[in-house]
Design an enzyme around this catalytic site. Structure first.
Site, PDB file in Angstrom:
ATOM      1  N   ARG A 234      61.175  24.411  23.013  1.00  0.00           N
ATOM      2  CA  ARG A 234      60.467  25.692  22.886  1.00  0.00           C
ATOM      3  C   ARG A 234      61.272  26.855  23.417  1.00  0.00           C
ATOM      4  O   ARG A 234      61.157  27.965  22.923  1.00  0.00           O
ATOM      5  CB  ARG A 234      59.140  25.639  23.681  1.00  0.00           C
TER       6      ARG A 234
ATOM      7  N   HIS B  93      53.139  19.150  19.314  1.00  0.00           N
ATOM      8  CA  HIS B  93      53.664  17.784  19.154  1.00  0.00           C
ATOM      9  C   HIS B  93      53.479  17.310  17.709  1.00  0.00           C
ATOM     10  O   HIS B  93      54.378  16.716  17.118  1.00  0.00           O
ATOM     11  CB  HIS B  93      52.916  16.817  20.092  1.00  0.00           C
TER      12      HIS B  93
ATOM     13  N   SER C 177      50.978  21.152  27.082  1.00  0.00           N
ATOM     14  CA  SER C 177      49.936  20.243  27.563  1.00  0.00           C
ATOM     15  C   SER C 177      49.335  20.772  28.867  1.00  0.00           C
ATOM     16  O   SER C 177      48.123  20.690  29.074  1.00  0.00           O
ATOM     17  CB  SER C 177      50.518  18.842  27.792  1.00  0.00           C
TER      18      SER C 177
ATOM     19  N   LYS D 189      51.293   4.567  39.404  1.00  0.00           N
ATOM     20  CA  LYS D 189      50.303   5.598  39.754  1.00  0.00           C
ATOM     21  C   LYS D 189      49.730   6.219  38.483  1.00  0.00           C
ATOM     22  O   LYS D 189      50.455   6.520  37.546  1.00  0.00           O
ATOM     23  CB  LYS D 189      50.929   6.674  40.645  1.00  0.00           C
TER      24      LYS D 189
HETATM   25  P1  ADP Z   1      57.387  14.999  28.750  1.00  0.00           P
HETATM   26  O1  ADP Z   1      56.411  14.669  29.817  1.00  0.00           O
HETATM   27  O2  ADP Z   1      58.337  13.878  28.447  1.00  0.00           O
HETATM   28  O3  ADP Z   1      58.081  16.330  28.888  1.00  0.00           O
HETATM   29  P2  ADP Z   1      55.570  16.134  26.786  1.00  0.00           P
HETATM   30  O4  ADP Z   1      54.384  15.367  26.325  1.00  0.00           O
HETATM   31  O5  ADP Z   1      55.309  17.307  27.664  1.00  0.00           O
HETATM   32  O6  ADP Z   1      56.519  15.064  27.441  1.00  0.00           O
HETATM   33  O7  ADP Z   1      56.437  16.643  25.542  1.00  0.00           O
HETATM   34  C1  ADP Z   1      57.078  15.751  24.670  1.00  0.00           C
HETATM   35  C2  ADP Z   1      58.112  16.508  23.853  1.00  0.00           C
HETATM   36  O8  ADP Z   1      57.481  17.491  23.054  1.00  0.00           O
HETATM   37  C3  ADP Z   1      59.150  17.266  24.693  1.00  0.00           C
HETATM   38  O9  ADP Z   1      60.400  17.202  24.045  1.00  0.00           O
HETATM   39  C4  ADP Z   1      58.633  18.678  24.694  1.00  0.00           C
HETATM   40  O10 ADP Z   1      59.670  19.627  24.893  1.00  0.00           O
HETATM   41  C5  ADP Z   1      58.067  18.759  23.290  1.00  0.00           C
HETATM   42  N1  ADP Z   1      57.038  19.802  23.134  1.00  0.00           N
HETATM   43  C6  ADP Z   1      55.975  20.035  23.937  1.00  0.00           C
HETATM   44  N2  ADP Z   1      55.233  21.060  23.465  1.00  0.00           N
HETATM   45  C7  ADP Z   1      55.846  21.490  22.337  1.00  0.00           C
HETATM   46  C8  ADP Z   1      55.577  22.550  21.390  1.00  0.00           C
HETATM   47  N3  ADP Z   1      54.522  23.359  21.523  1.00  0.00           N
HETATM   48  N4  ADP Z   1      56.436  22.701  20.343  1.00  0.00           N
HETATM   49  C9  ADP Z   1      57.511  21.876  20.237  1.00  0.00           C
HETATM   50  N5  ADP Z   1      57.822  20.883  21.077  1.00  0.00           N
HETATM   51  C10 ADP Z   1      56.998  20.681  22.118  1.00  0.00           C
END
Ligand code: ADP
Length: 151
Positions: free
Chosen positions: A92, A18, A130, A42
């Site tokens: 990704r 991120h 995550s 929730k």
């Molecule tokens: P959501 O719950 O909305 O999917 P995330 O917190 O999982 O939110 O991810 C937010 C954004 O960051 C999404 O567009 C996701 O694809 C992107 N993302 C997550 N991990 C990575 C990574 N390692 N490299 C690039 N983008 C990422």
């Protein structure tokens, strides 16, 4: 022209992947709002939202163009309120693409002024997610190499 982008996500937790998207996004946008979405009905987060606000803010303390806030409403509406005309998202793999494609279509339907902009992950962060970090952390594993702050 002031190009404001919203970078919405659950960020449970915020990862080095991120961070990479936000820092690279700064080359494209004047201001980036990291918006942590949560469901007010929730609370099913692993990491507390206040902790994430604190950690992400500390990560970007030297970048006045990066703001961190929480929200609990439609992303498209929230973007409008903050004059953000762009949604920044990371990709990704094809699974992300399928998911992001449908979200982008819905957001366009809800707010035609909003453009979704995607950055492809840097290879060194491609396998960071995550959910993986939550799993490692839950069982006491070391996640320090995967996040840009100390927990
Ligand atoms: P959501 O719950 O909305 O999917 P995330 O917190 O999982 O939110 O991810 C937010 C954004 O960051 C999404 O567009 C996701 O694809 C992107 N993302 C997550 N991990 C990575 C990574 N390692 N490299 C690039 N983008 C990422």
């Amino acid at each position: 022209m002031n190009r404001i982008a919203l970078f919405p996500g659950s960020f449970d937790p915020f990862t080095k992947g991120h961070e990479d998207i936000v820092l690279r996004g700064l080359k494209v946008f004047d201001k980036i709002i990291v918006a942590i979405g949560y469901n007010s009905q929730k609370n099913n987060r692993y990491f507390k939202i206040d902790l994430m606000v604190e950690k992400i803010s500390a990560t970007f303390k030297d970048f006045p163009a990066i703001q961190v806030i929480t929200y609990s409403e439609l992303t498209a509406e929230f973007a409008k309120k903050h004059n953000a005309r762009f949604l920044l998202r990371g990709l990704r793999n094809t699974t992300d693409f399928e998911y992001e494609n449908s979200i982008a279509q819905v957001n366009r339907y809800l707010n035609t002024e909003l453009e979704s902009v995607f950055l492809i992950t840097s290879p060194q962060f491609a396998s960071i997610s995550s959910s993986l970090i939550r799993e490692v952390h839950r069982y006491g594993g070391d996640v320090s190499q995967l996040i840009p702050y100390k927990l």
